[in-house]
Design a protein around this motif. Structure first.
Motif, mmCIF file in Angstrom:
data_model
loop_
_atom_site.group_PDB
_atom_site.id
_atom_site.type_symbol
_atom_site.label_atom_id
_atom_site.label_comp_id
_atom_site.label_asym_id
_atom_site.label_seq_id
_atom_site.Cartn_x
_atom_site.Cartn_y
_atom_site.Cartn_z
ATOM 1 N N VAL A 219 4.667 -15.567 -19.798
ATOM 2 C CA VAL A 219 3.578 -15.436 -20.765
ATOM 3 C C VAL A 219 3.975 -14.680 -22.027
ATOM 4 C CG1 VAL A 219 1.782 -15.573 -19.012
ATOM 5 C CG2 VAL A 219 2.712 -13.339 -19.620
ATOM 6 N N GLY A 220 5.157 -14.070 -22.037
ATOM 7 C CA GLY A 220 5.568 -13.373 -23.243
ATOM 8 C C GLY A 220 6.645 -12.336 -23.002
ATOM 9 N N TYR A 221 6.838 -11.471 -24.012
ATOM 10 C CA TYR A 221 7.808 -10.381 -23.936
ATOM 11 C C TYR A 221 7.088 -9.096 -23.525
ATOM 12 C CZ TYR A 221 11.282 -13.292 -26.275
ATOM 13 O OH TYR A 221 12.170 -14.293 -26.585
ATOM 14 N N HIS A 222 7.795 -8.246 -22.769
ATOM 15 C CA HIS A 222 7.180 -7.025 -22.240
ATOM 16 C C HIS A 222 8.110 -5.828 -22.393
ATOM 17 C CE1 HIS A 222 4.388 -9.584 -19.734
ATOM 18 N NE2 HIS A 222 5.434 -10.384 -19.783
ATOM 19 N N LEU A 223 7.479 -4.671 -22.537
ATOM 20 C CA LEU A 223 8.103 -3.380 -22.279
ATOM 21 C C LEU A 223 7.336 -2.781 -21.108
ATOM 22 C CD1 LEU A 223 8.470 -2.057 -25.927
ATOM 23 C CD2 LEU A 223 10.362 -2.602 -24.375
ATOM 24 N N VAL A 224 8.043 -2.399 -20.052
ATOM 25 C CA VAL A 224 7.390 -1.945 -18.821
ATOM 26 C C VAL A 224 7.670 -0.463 -18.620
ATOM 27 C CG1 VAL A 224 7.179 -2.276 -16.329
ATOM 28 C CG2 VAL A 224 7.674 -4.240 -17.811
ATOM 29 N N LYS A 225 6.598 0.311 -18.430
ATOM 30 C CA LYS A 225 6.728 1.734 -18.151
ATOM 31 C C LYS A 225 6.361 1.991 -16.693
ATOM 32 C CE LYS A 225 5.027 6.329 -19.443
ATOM 33 N NZ LYS A 225 4.070 7.098 -20.268
ATOM 34 N N VAL A 226 7.190 2.749 -15.990
ATOM 35 C CA VAL A 226 6.926 3.092 -14.593
ATOM 36 C C VAL A 226 6.261 4.466 -14.544
ATOM 37 C CG1 VAL A 226 7.946 3.575 -12.341
ATOM 38 C CG2 VAL A 226 8.815 1.683 -13.729
ATOM 39 N N ASN A 227 5.012 4.486 -14.060
ATOM 40 C CA ASN A 227 4.241 5.726 -13.989
ATOM 41 C C ASN A 227 4.455 6.464 -12.672
ATOM 42 O OD1 ASN A 227 2.911 5.067 -16.500
ATOM 43 N ND2 ASN A 227 1.681 3.614 -15.336
ATOM 44 N N ASP A 228 4.563 5.691 -11.583
ATOM 45 C CA ASP A 228 4.661 6.332 -10.275
ATOM 46 C C ASP A 228 5.254 5.337 -9.274
ATOM 47 O OD1 ASP A 228 4.477 8.269 -8.351
ATOM 48 O OD2 ASP A 228 2.302 8.179 -8.125
ATOM 49 N N VAL A 229 5.790 5.871 -8.193
ATOM 50 C CA VAL A 229 6.354 5.063 -7.106
ATOM 51 C C VAL A 229 5.887 5.671 -5.788
ATOM 52 C CG1 VAL A 229 8.453 4.224 -5.990
ATOM 53 C CG2 VAL A 229 8.407 4.516 -8.474
ATOM 54 N N ARG A 230 5.456 4.827 -4.870
ATOM 55 C CA ARG A 230 5.025 5.313 -3.556
ATOM 56 C C ARG A 230 5.451 4.314 -2.493
ATOM 57 N NH1 ARG A 230 -1.354 3.794 -4.452
ATOM 58 N NH2 ARG A 230 -1.161 1.582 -3.852
ATOM 59 N N SER A 231 5.441 4.740 -1.249
ATOM 60 C CA SER A 231 5.692 3.828 -0.132
ATOM 61 C C SER A 231 4.596 2.769 -0.108
ATOM 62 C CB SER A 231 5.713 4.580 1.198
ATOM 63 O OG SER A 231 6.787 5.491 1.221
ATOM 64 N N ALA A 232 4.958 1.554 0.192
ATOM 65 C CA ALA A 232 4.005 0.441 0.129
ATOM 66 C C ALA A 232 2.833 0.659 1.076
ATOM 67 C CB ALA A 232 4.709 -0.870 0.469
ATOM 68 N N ARG A 233 1.656 0.347 0.590
ATOM 69 C CA ARG A 233 0.464 0.476 1.415
ATOM 70 C C ARG A 233 0.290 -0.697 2.383
ATOM 71 N NH1 ARG A 233 -4.428 2.821 -2.504
ATOM 72 N NH2 ARG A 233 -3.975 5.025 -2.066
ATOM 73 N N GLY A 234 0.856 -1.822 2.048
ATOM 74 C CA GLY A 234 0.673 -3.001 2.888
ATOM 75 C C GLY A 234 -0.633 -3.699 2.565
ATOM 76 N N GLU A 235 -1.294 -4.227 3.585
ATOM 77 C CA GLU A 235 -2.540 -4.958 3.385
ATOM 78 C C GLU A 235 -3.620 -4.433 4.326
ATOM 79 O OE1 GLU A 235 -1.193 -9.345 1.811
ATOM 80 O OE2 GLU A 235 -1.354 -9.045 3.983
ATOM 81 N N MET A 236 -4.860 -4.484 3.853
ATOM 82 C CA MET A 236 -5.989 -3.975 4.620
ATOM 83 C C MET A 236 -7.036 -5.083 4.763
ATOM 84 S SD MET A 236 -7.214 -1.190 6.085
ATOM 85 C CE MET A 236 -6.511 0.269 5.306
ATOM 86 N N GLU A 237 -7.536 -5.247 5.984
ATOM 87 C CA GLU A 237 -8.628 -6.186 6.250
ATOM 88 C C GLU A 237 -9.900 -5.366 6.406
ATOM 89 O OE1 GLU A 237 -9.701 -9.841 9.358
ATOM 90 O OE2 GLU A 237 -8.390 -8.196 9.967
ATOM 91 N N VAL A 238 -10.927 -5.671 5.587
ATOM 92 C CA VAL A 238 -12.120 -4.836 5.570
ATOM 93 C C VAL A 238 -13.394 -5.670 5.503
ATOM 94 C CG1 VAL A 238 -10.898 -2.974 4.368
ATOM 95 C CG2 VAL A 238 -12.213 -4.647 3.035
ATOM 96 N N ALA A 239 -14.497 -4.974 5.781
ATOM 97 C CA ALA A 239 -15.839 -5.458 5.477
ATOM 98 C C ALA A 239 -16.493 -4.371 4.629
ATOM 99 C CB ALA A 239 -16.623 -5.711 6.756
ATOM 100 N N HIS A 240 -17.545 -4.736 3.872
ATOM 101 C CA HIS A 240 -18.186 -3.693 3.055
ATOM 102 C C HIS A 240 -19.670 -3.996 2.885
ATOM 103 C CE1 HIS A 240 -18.527 -5.346 -1.299
ATOM 104 N NE2 HIS A 240 -18.513 -6.363 -0.475
ATOM 105 N N ILE A 241 -20.403 -2.954 2.561
ATOM 106 C CA ILE A 241 -21.802 -3.058 2.170
ATOM 107 C C ILE A 241 -21.881 -2.530 0.745
ATOM 108 C CG2 ILE A 241 -24.148 -2.228 2.593
ATOM 109 C CD1 ILE A 241 -23.289 -1.853 5.558
ATOM 110 N N LEU A 242 -22.437 -3.323 -0.151
ATOM 111 C CA LEU A 242 -22.515 -2.933 -1.563
ATOM 112 C C LEU A 242 -23.967 -2.681 -1.956
ATOM 113 C CD1 LEU A 242 -21.479 -2.638 -4.493
ATOM 114 C CD2 LEU A 242 -21.736 -5.139 -4.712
ATOM 115 N N ILE A 243 -24.229 -1.541 -2.552
ATOM 116 C CA ILE A 243 -25.514 -1.242 -3.183
ATOM 117 C C ILE A 243 -25.241 -1.172 -4.688
ATOM 118 C CG2 ILE A 243 -27.472 0.333 -3.332
ATOM 119 C CD1 ILE A 243 -27.060 -1.067 -0.584
ATOM 120 N N ARG A 244 -25.703 -2.187 -5.394
ATOM 121 C CA ARG A 244 -25.375 -2.295 -6.814
ATOM 122 C C ARG A 244 -26.117 -1.244 -7.646
ATOM 123 N NH1 ARG A 244 -22.407 -6.655 -7.906
ATOM 124 N NH2 ARG A 244 -22.500 -8.438 -6.476
#
Length: 662
Positions: A219-244
Motif C-alpha cells: 500500500v505504500g512506503y513506511h517508516l516503522v517505530k517500535v514502541n514495545d516488545v512483549r511475549s506473544a499473548r496468543g489467542e483468546m476465545e471469549v463471550a461478552h455482554i455489552l451495555i452501550r
C-alpha cells in the motif's frame, strides 16, 4: 507411477521412497554386485530407516537385511544390463521426478523452510508499533512511485534532524486510522497479510525505541517505530455482554451501573449466557449467549484486549471494562498460546506458500547464488538485440531469426555459459508474457529488460539445480532411489508380473504343483426371495410353498398372469462370510425371518437349499490367488538365477564393523 514404485520398494525392502543419505565418515564398500560398489553408508541408512527403533545392529538383524538388499541390487543390476536405463520414456519420467524434487530443494529447503522457522520465531513476540505511511499502489506508474519515495525520504530527513515521530505522523501519514494517534498502530504479531512482509520484517528487526529504514508494502512506503516488545499473548476465545453508552457520554454512569448490576447478578446465579441473551446490547452475539469467538492482538481496543487476556482461567468473568462502545463483561472460554513448532508447522507452510514473501526470499537466494558463483555478464550483445526490435516484438507476429547468436551473455561458475541465442529462444517461447508486458504500458526495451531478468533467474536456478547432488547428499540419495525404483519396477513387470498374468501354460502347470492349496470352506447354497408390495398378502403361502419346492417351481407358481410379484437370487456363500446367514441354523431347509424394505414396501427372506462340503477351487475360481503365488514363485526363480549370473562379494570386515555387541 511414484505410488507403484514406492509400494514395490516397500514390498521388496520395506524401504520408504523418501530415503536420505547418511553422512558416514567411514564410507567403505560393504559389497559389490558385478564389481559395482555399494557403500556401507548407503546400506546403514536404509537399514536404520526401515527398522526404526528396532534397528539394534545385531549380527542376525544386519545379515537378514543385507540379504534383502543384495537381492534388491541384483535386480537393479539386471535392469541396467537390460538397458532399461536407456529407454527414453523411463528417463523422461526420472527427469520429471528430478525437476519436482529440485524445486522442493531450491524453494522449500532454502526459502520456505527458512521463512516458516522465521515466522514461528516471530510469533513468539508481539510488537507495539507506530508508523508513517506515504500511500502508493504496488502497480503505480514510475512517476507516482518516485514522488512517494521522495516524500518518505523527506519525512526521514526531518526525523533525523530531530523532529518528533508522532508530530511527523500527524503531519504526513496517509494512514487515517493511526494518523490521529501519532502513527500508533498498537501490538501486531506475525504473520501479517500478504504484501506486508517487508513491513513485518521492519517491525521485528528494529530495536525497541528505534525507527526502521524505509520499507515498501503493497500500500505504500513506511517508516516503522517500535514502541514495545512483549511475549506473544496468543489467542483468546471469549463471550461478552455489552451495555452501550451514548457517543456523547450522557448515559455513561447509568450504563456503568447497569453493567455492574448484571455482573453482580452473574456472580450470584452464575448464568452468563442467559444474562447475555436478556441484557446484552450487542444483538449479533446476544442470541448466542454472548459468544464473540476467538481473537488475537490488535483486533479490539486495548482496554477490551487487556481485560480479556488478564483472565487467568477458563470460565472466569471480568468486571465491567469500558471501551468507546460501552461497558463489557467478558467471559474467558479458552486461551491458546504459541503451539509447538511441529503442530503449527503445516499451517505456517500453507500460509507462507501463498505469500509474496516467498518471491522476495527467492530473489535473495538468486542474488546469493550469483555472488557465490562469480556471476558475470556482457550486455553489449543484449543491447544490440534490443536495437533490432520494433513494436512487432509485442505481438504474436514476431519471430526470431533462424540463426542463434553465440555471443556470451553471462557466466556462472567454471563452465556454465549462457548465450544471446539462448535468451532469444526464451523470448520467442514467451509470447504471452511479451504481449502482457506490452499491454501494461512498457515499451519494447522495457519488455526485453523484464524478460531478461526472468531469464537470468531461471538460468541461475537451473545452474544451482545441477549442483544439488554435490550440495545435498540426501538429494543424491533420493535420486538414486527414484532411478533404481523405476528400473526395478520395469524389470519386475517384464520378467515377473506380466509373465505371471500372461503365461497361461505356465500358470496351469504351476497350479498342478499346488493342487489342494486353494479350497472352498463349507458353503451354503442359498436362495434369497424378494416379494414385491403387491405380493406381500401371499407371503405366508410363498414361504410355505418354498419349503419343499425349487426356486424355479416357486417362481412358476406365483408369477402368473404376467405379474412378477416374486424374484429369486441363488448363490453359494462360505460359512463365516455372512453374519445374517451365520445366525441361522446352518442346515438345509433353514429360513430367515422376513426383512422389510420401507422404501419399496417389499419383503425379503432367505432359504438354505443345501450345505456344500469343503472342496478344492478350480484354477478359474482361484485365479487371483494363483497368479499372486505364481509371481512369488517366478521372483524366487529369478533371484536364484541372478545369484548365479552375477558375482556378489561381501566385505566381511566392513560388515563386522556395523555389528554392535549387546
Amino acid at each position: 507411477m511414484i505410488k507403484q514404485i514406492s509400494i514395490l520398494i516397500i514390498l521388496v525392502l520395506g524401504v520408504c521412497a523418501s530415503v536420505f543419505a547418511q553422512k558416514n565418515k567411514d564410507d567403505l564398500t560393504l559389497f559389490t554386485v558385478k564389481n559395482n560398489p555399494i557403500k556401507a553408508s548407503e546400506f546403514e541408512y536404509i537399514y536404520n530407516k526401515t527398522n526404526g527403533q528396532n534397528a539394534n545392529y545385531s549380527k542376525e538383524s544386519l545379515e537378514e537385511y543385507l540379504n534383502l538388499y543384495v537381492k534388491f541390487k541384483l535386480k537393479v543390476q539386471k535392469a541396467r544390463d537390460m538397458k532399461l536405463d536407456t529407454i527414453p520414456s523411463l528417463m523422461q519420467e526420472l527427469d520429471g521426478y528430478r525437476r519436482q524434487l529440485a524445486d522442493s530443494y531450491l524453494i522449500d529447503k532454502e526459502v520456505t523452510d527458512k521463512l516458516v522457522k522465521e515466522a514461528y520465531e516471530r510469533k513468539k513476540q508481539d510488537i507495539d508499533i507506530s508508523h508513517i505511511m506515504i500511500a502508493v499502489k504496488s502497480d503505480a506508474p514510475p512517476t507516482d512511485t518516485l514522488a512517494a519515495l521522495n516524500k518518505i525520504r523527506q519525512v526521514q530527513s526531518e526525523l533525523n534532524a530531530g523532529q518528533k515521530f508522532e508530530a511527523l505522523a500527524q503531519k504526513y501519514s496517509d494512514d487515517g486510522s493511526s494518523k490521529g494517534k501519532g502513527g500508533r498502530v498498537g501490538f501486531i504479531t506475525a504473520v501479517l497479510p500478504n504484501g506486508f512482509y517487508p513491513f513485518e520484517s521492519a517491525a521485528y528487526n528494529t530495536t525497541k525505541g528505534e525507527v526502521s529504514n524505509i520499507v515498501r508494502s503493497g500500500v505504500g512506503y513506511h517508516l516503522v517505530k517500535v514502541n514495545d516488545v512483549r511475549s506473544a499473548r496468543g489467542e483468546m476465545e471469549v463471550a461478552h455482554i455489552l451495555i452501550r453508552k451514548e457517543k456523547d457520554g450522557s448515559n455513561r454512569d447509568r450504563a456503568m451501573q447497569k453493567a455492574m448490576s448484571i455482573y453482580e447478578q452473574i456472580q450470584k446465579k452464575g448464568d452468563f449466557e442467559e444474562a447475555a441473551r436478556s441484557s446484552s446490547d450487542d444483538k449479533l452475539t446476544a442470541s448466542k449467549g454472548g459468544y464473540l469467538g476467538t481473537f488475537g492482538v490488535n483486533r479490539y481496543e486495548d482496554a477490551f484486549e487487556d481485560a480479556a487476556f488478564a483472565l487467568e482461567n477458563d470460565d472466569e468473568i471480568s468486571k465491567p471494562v469500558e471501551t468507546k462502545a460501552g461497558f463489557h463483561i467478558i467471559k474467558r472460554i479458552s486461551k491458546t498460546g504459541i503451539q509447538p513448532f511441529n503442530e503449527i508447522k503445516s499451517r505456517l507452510e500453507q500460509k507462507i506458500s501463498q505469500d509474496a514473501r516467498v518471491e522476495l526470499s527467492k530473489s535473495s537466494m538468486v542474488k546469493r547464488i550469483k555472488k557465490e558463483n562469480n556471476f558475470t555478464q556482457t550486455l553489449a550483445s543484449l543491447q544490440g538485440f534490443k536495437d533490432t526490435l520494433n513494436n512487432d516484438f509485442l505481438t504474436f507476429r514476431w519471430r526470431a531469426g533462424e540463426k542463434r547468436p553465440q555471443n556470451i551473455l553471462f557466466n556462472l561458475g567454471n563452465n556454465y555459459r549462457v548465450t544471446l541465442g539462448d535468451f532469444i529462444e526464451f523470448t520467442q517461447k514467451s509470447a504471452r508474457q511479451r504481449i502482457n508486458l506490452g499491454r501494461s504500458g512498457k515499451n519494447v526495451k522495457q519488455v526485453v529488460d523484464a524478460l531478461y531478468e526472468e531469464f537470468v533467474t531461471s538460468e541461475v536456478l537451473k545452474y544451482e539445480e545441477k549442483q544439488l547432488e554435490n550440495k545435498y547428499p540426501d538429494f543424491k540419495s533420493l535420486m538414486r532411489e527414484y532411478e533404481e525404483g523405476i528400473l526395478l519396477f520395469e524389470a519386475t513387470k517384464m520378467l515377473v508380473w506380466d509373465k505371471a498374468s500372461q503365461d497361461t501354460t505356465g500358470l496351469k502347470e504351476f497350479f498342478k504343483t499346488v493342487d489342494g492349496k486353494y479350497k472352498w470352506e463349507e458353503r451354503a447354497a442359498i436362495t434369497t426371495y424378494t416379494v414385491t408390495a403387491t405380493g406381500v398378502p401371499q407371503m405366508e403361502m410363498i414361504r410355505k410353498y418354498a419349503e419343499n419346492h425349487t426356486p424355479q417351481e416357486v417362481l412358476l407358481k406365483f408369477n402368473t398372469d404376467g405379474q412378477n410379484i416374486l424374484r429369486a437370487e441363488e448363490k453359494l456363500v462360505e460359512k463365516g462370510r455372512d453374519k445374517q446367514l451365520d445366525a441361522l441354523d446352518w442346515k438345509s431347509g433353514s429360513f430367515s425371518d422376513n426383512e422389510a424394505n420401507k422404501q419399496t414396501r417389499s419383503l425379503m427372506f432367505t432359504k438354505i437349499e443345501e450345505i456344500v462340503p469343503p472342496t478344492n477351487k478350480t484354477l478359474k475360481e482361484a485365479r487371483g490367488y494363483v497368479v499372486a503365488d505364481y509371481q512369488d514363485y517366478l521372483e524366487k526363480q529369478w533371484v536364484e538365477k541372478l545369484k548365479k549370473e552375477y558375482d556378489v562379494k561381501v566385505n566381511k570386515r566392513v560388515f563386522n564393523k556395523l555389528v554392535k555387541k549387546g
